[in-house]
Design a protein around this motif. Structure first.
Motif, PDB file in Angstrom:
ATOM      1  N   THR A  41       0.847  -1.194   0.000  1.00 31.19           N
ATOM      2  CA  THR A  41       0.000   0.000   0.000  1.00 31.19           C
ATOM      3  C   THR A  41       0.881   1.242   0.000  1.00 31.19           C
ATOM      4  OG1 THR A  41      -1.671  -1.183   1.272  1.00 31.19           O
ATOM      5  CG2 THR A  41      -1.801   1.214   1.299  1.00 31.19           C
ATOM      6  N   ILE A  42       0.584   2.172  -0.906  1.00 32.39           N
ATOM      7  CA  ILE A  42       1.415   3.375  -1.077  1.00 32.39           C
ATOM      8  C   ILE A  42       0.500   4.586  -1.299  1.00 32.39           C
ATOM      9  CG2 ILE A  42       2.965   4.543  -2.722  1.00 32.39           C
ATOM     10  CD1 ILE A  42       4.505   2.533  -1.064  1.00 32.39           C
ATOM     11  N   SER A  43       0.727   5.633  -0.501  1.00 30.27           N
ATOM     12  CA  SER A  43      -0.045   6.864  -0.711  1.00 30.27           C
ATOM     13  C   SER A  43       0.808   7.985  -1.296  1.00 30.27           C
ATOM     14  CB  SER A  43      -0.682   7.329   0.602  1.00 30.27           C
ATOM     15  OG  SER A  43       0.330   7.602   1.536  1.00 30.27           O
ATOM     16  N   LEU A  59       9.346   4.894  -1.551  1.00 22.91           N
ATOM     17  CA  LEU A  59       9.356   3.651  -0.763  1.00 22.91           C
ATOM     18  C   LEU A  59      10.403   3.769   0.334  1.00 22.91           C
ATOM     19  CD1 LEU A  59       8.351   0.757  -0.382  1.00 22.91           C
ATOM     20  CD2 LEU A  59      10.001   0.019  -2.108  1.00 22.91           C
ATOM     21  N   SER A  60      10.006   3.410   1.547  1.00 16.26           N
ATOM     22  CA  SER A  60      10.909   3.461   2.696  1.00 16.26           C
ATOM     23  C   SER A  60      12.132   2.570   2.461  1.00 16.26           C
ATOM     24  CB  SER A  60      10.162   2.982   3.945  1.00 16.26           C
ATOM     25  OG  SER A  60      11.075   2.756   4.989  1.00 16.26           O
ATOM     26  N   ASN A  61      13.300   3.065   2.908  1.00 13.60           N
ATOM     27  CA  ASN A  61      14.531   2.265   2.815  1.00 13.60           C
ATOM     28  C   ASN A  61      14.445   0.986   3.627  1.00 13.60           C
ATOM     29  OD1 ASN A  61      15.734   4.189   1.226  1.00 13.60           O
ATOM     30  ND2 ASN A  61      16.745   5.224   2.941  1.00 13.60           N
ATOM     31  N   PHE A  91      -2.581  -4.833   2.404  1.00 14.38           N
ATOM     32  CA  PHE A  91      -1.288  -4.697   1.740  1.00 14.38           C
ATOM     33  C   PHE A  91      -0.327  -3.761   2.482  1.00 14.38           C
ATOM     34  CE2 PHE A  91      -0.990  -7.013  -2.248  1.00 14.38           C
ATOM     35  CZ  PHE A  91      -2.276  -7.525  -2.362  1.00 14.38           C
ATOM     36  N   ALA A  92      -0.653  -3.416   3.741  1.00 14.87           N
ATOM     37  CA  ALA A  92       0.221  -2.526   4.506  1.00 14.87           C
ATOM     38  C   ALA A  92       1.086  -3.276   5.515  1.00 14.87           C
ATOM     39  CB  ALA A  92      -0.610  -1.460   5.217  1.00 14.87           C
ATOM     40  N   HIS A  93       0.897  -4.571   5.669  1.00 11.43           N
ATOM     41  CA  HIS A  93       1.709  -5.325   6.627  1.00 11.43           C
ATOM     42  C   HIS A  93       1.581  -6.815   6.368  1.00 11.43           C
ATOM     43  CE1 HIS A  93      -2.006  -6.351   8.691  1.00 11.43           C
ATOM     44  NE2 HIS A  93      -2.346  -5.082   8.542  1.00 11.43           N
ATOM     45  N   VAL A 156      -9.787   7.650   0.049  1.00 11.72           N
ATOM     46  CA  VAL A 156      -9.025   8.842   0.452  1.00 11.72           C
ATOM     47  C   VAL A 156      -8.340   8.586   1.790  1.00 11.72           C
ATOM     48  CG1 VAL A 156      -9.234  11.273   1.125  1.00 11.72           C
ATOM     49  CG2 VAL A 156     -10.544  10.393  -0.813  1.00 11.72           C
ATOM     50  N   TYR A 157      -7.100   9.064   1.902  1.00 15.52           N
ATOM     51  CA  TYR A 157      -6.317   8.923   3.130  1.00 15.52           C
ATOM     52  C   TYR A 157      -5.967  10.316   3.628  1.00 15.52           C
ATOM     53  CZ  TYR A 157      -2.749   6.896   6.209  1.00 15.52           C
ATOM     54  OH  TYR A 157      -2.015   6.495   7.304  1.00 15.52           O
ATOM     55  N   HIS A 158      -6.275  10.558   4.902  1.00 17.98           N
ATOM     56  CA  HIS A 158      -6.086  11.905   5.448  1.00 17.98           C
ATOM     57  C   HIS A 158      -5.864  11.829   6.950  1.00 17.98           C
ATOM     58  CE1 HIS A 158      -7.949  15.719   7.109  1.00 17.98           C
ATOM     59  NE2 HIS A 158      -6.971  16.177   6.358  1.00 17.98           N
TER      60      HIS A 158
HETATM   61  C1  LIG Z   1      -2.484   4.383   3.635  1.00 23.01           C
HETATM   62  C2  LIG Z   1      -1.044   3.923   3.642  1.00 23.01           C
HETATM   63  C3  LIG Z   1      -0.120   4.565   2.844  1.00 23.01           C
HETATM   64  C4  LIG Z   1       1.217   4.153   2.823  1.00 23.01           C
HETATM   65  N1  LIG Z   1       2.097   4.796   2.003  1.00 23.01           N
HETATM   66  C5  LIG Z   1       3.402   4.447   2.000  1.00 23.01           C
HETATM   67  C6  LIG Z   1       4.331   5.120   1.151  1.00 23.01           C
HETATM   68  O1  LIG Z   1       3.996   6.022   0.402  1.00 23.01           O
HETATM   69  N2  LIG Z   1       5.629   4.687   1.183  1.00 23.01           N
HETATM   70  C7  LIG Z   1       6.039   3.675   1.991  1.00 23.01           C
HETATM   71  O2  LIG Z   1       7.238   3.333   1.989  1.00 23.01           O
HETATM   72  N3  LIG Z   1       5.174   3.008   2.807  1.00 23.01           N
HETATM   73  C8  LIG Z   1       3.872   3.377   2.816  1.00 23.01           C
HETATM   74  N4  LIG Z   1       2.979   2.705   3.618  1.00 23.01           N
HETATM   75  C9  LIG Z   1       3.469   1.601   4.454  1.00 23.01           C
HETATM   76  C10 LIG Z   1       3.661   0.331   3.618  1.00 23.01           C
HETATM   77  O3  LIG Z   1       2.450  -0.114   3.036  1.00 23.01           O
HETATM   78  C11 LIG Z   1       4.236  -0.791   4.512  1.00 23.01           C
HETATM   79  O4  LIG Z   1       5.346  -0.319   5.201  1.00 23.01           O
HETATM   80  C12 LIG Z   1       4.635  -1.953   3.643  1.00 23.01           C
HETATM   81  O5  LIG Z   1       3.501  -2.696   3.260  1.00 23.01           O
HETATM   82  C13 LIG Z   1       5.636  -2.832   4.315  1.00 23.01           C
HETATM   83  O6  LIG Z   1       5.854  -3.906   3.443  1.00 23.01           O
HETATM   84  P1  LIG Z   1       7.263  -4.580   3.197  1.00 23.01           P
HETATM   85  O7  LIG Z   1       8.188  -4.181   4.325  1.00 23.01           O
HETATM   86  O8  LIG Z   1       6.947  -6.041   3.176  1.00 23.01           O
HETATM   87  O9  LIG Z   1       7.770  -4.080   1.886  1.00 23.01           O
HETATM   88  C14 LIG Z   1       1.632   3.097   3.642  1.00 23.01           C
HETATM   89  C15 LIG Z   1       0.700   2.436   4.458  1.00 23.01           C
HETATM   90  C16 LIG Z   1      -0.630   2.848   4.465  1.00 23.01           C
HETATM   91  C17 LIG Z   1      -1.625   2.120   5.326  1.00 23.01           C
END
Ligand SMILES: Cc1cc2nc3c(=O)[nH]c(=O)nc-3n(C[C@H](O)[C@H](O)[C@H](O)COP(=O)(O)O)c2cc1C
Length: 174
Positions: A41-43, A59-61, A91-93, A156-158
């Motif tokens: 999940t990516i916003s 994307l986070s390091n 898809f966020a964890h 929407v995410y806020h």
């Molecule tokens: C609404 C929402 C938006 C997110 N946006 C981002 C983003 O833009 N960049 C990012 O690195 N992680 C973002 N995340 C967190 C990632 O989805 C989460 O860290 C990721 O699924 C971890 O997966 P992985 O470590 O298996 O790659 C977001 C999470 C949520 C719930």
């Protein structure tokens, strides 16, 4: 140019950033070695250029999927509809296999693995053009090769939450 140090802490910065409402996407690709689906999940998705068509996301390091997205030739960015909140959370964890468990998948026209879900408000199949280091994230620039859209209401995410319900009280973590 050298920036002066911030006069705020990370929590306040996150709260200020949270005032900017975004949509929510799921980005999918495949591992290069054994062709397993990866997605998250990516916003931070946004438009960059109309001609040529280019988009970005960061994307986070520390993301465990980082190396897979660095190696992927292509990925698909799915813009989620309001009805797909459950997918944004899923898809966020958690392990990658669990994120895709029971979901229908298909191939985009360029061969990239993607969700087979007509509710998605839009999708973009991107060539993984460049990546740029920026602090604790990596900015991905994708060149869009194919895209599709419908007119479903977007998710929407806020302020750290998934809707724009007017509120006079701060949300938790806001
Ligand atoms: C609404 C929402 C938006 C997110 N946006 C981002 C983003 O833009 N960049 C990012 O690195 N992680 C973002 N995340 C967190 C990632 O989805 C989460 O860290 C990721 O699924 C971890 O997966 P992985 O470590 O298996 O790659 C977001 C999470 C949520 C719930």
């Amino acid at each position: 140019m050298t920036a002066t140090p911030p006069d705020f802490d990370a929590d306040f910065f996150r709260s200020a950033l949270g005032r900017f409402a975004t949509g929510v996407t799921i980005i999918t690709a495949e591992t290069c070695d054994d062709r397993r689906p990866v997605g998250l999940t990516i916003s931070s998705f946004n438009s960059v250029s109309l001609q040529p068509p280019m988009v970005l996301w960061s994307l986070s390091n520390t993301a465990s999927s980082l190396r897979h997205f660095l190696q992927a030739e292509r990925y698909v960015i799915h813009v989620l509809a309001a009805t797909q909140l459950h997918l944004a959370k899923r898809f966020a964890h958690g392990p990658q296999a669990a994120r895709f468990a029971g979901l229908a998948l298909q191939r985009a026209p360029g061969g990239t693995l993607m969700l087979d879900d007509p509710e998605c408000a839009a999708w973009f199949e991107c060539c993984n053009l460049t990546q740029h280091e920026a602090g604790d994230h990596l900015i991905f620039i994708g060149q869009v090769e194919r895209c599709q859209r419908n007119f479903n209401q977007p998710l929407v995410y806020h302020a750290g939450d998934f809707d724009l319900t007017p509120s006079t009280e701060p949300l938790s973590n806001d």
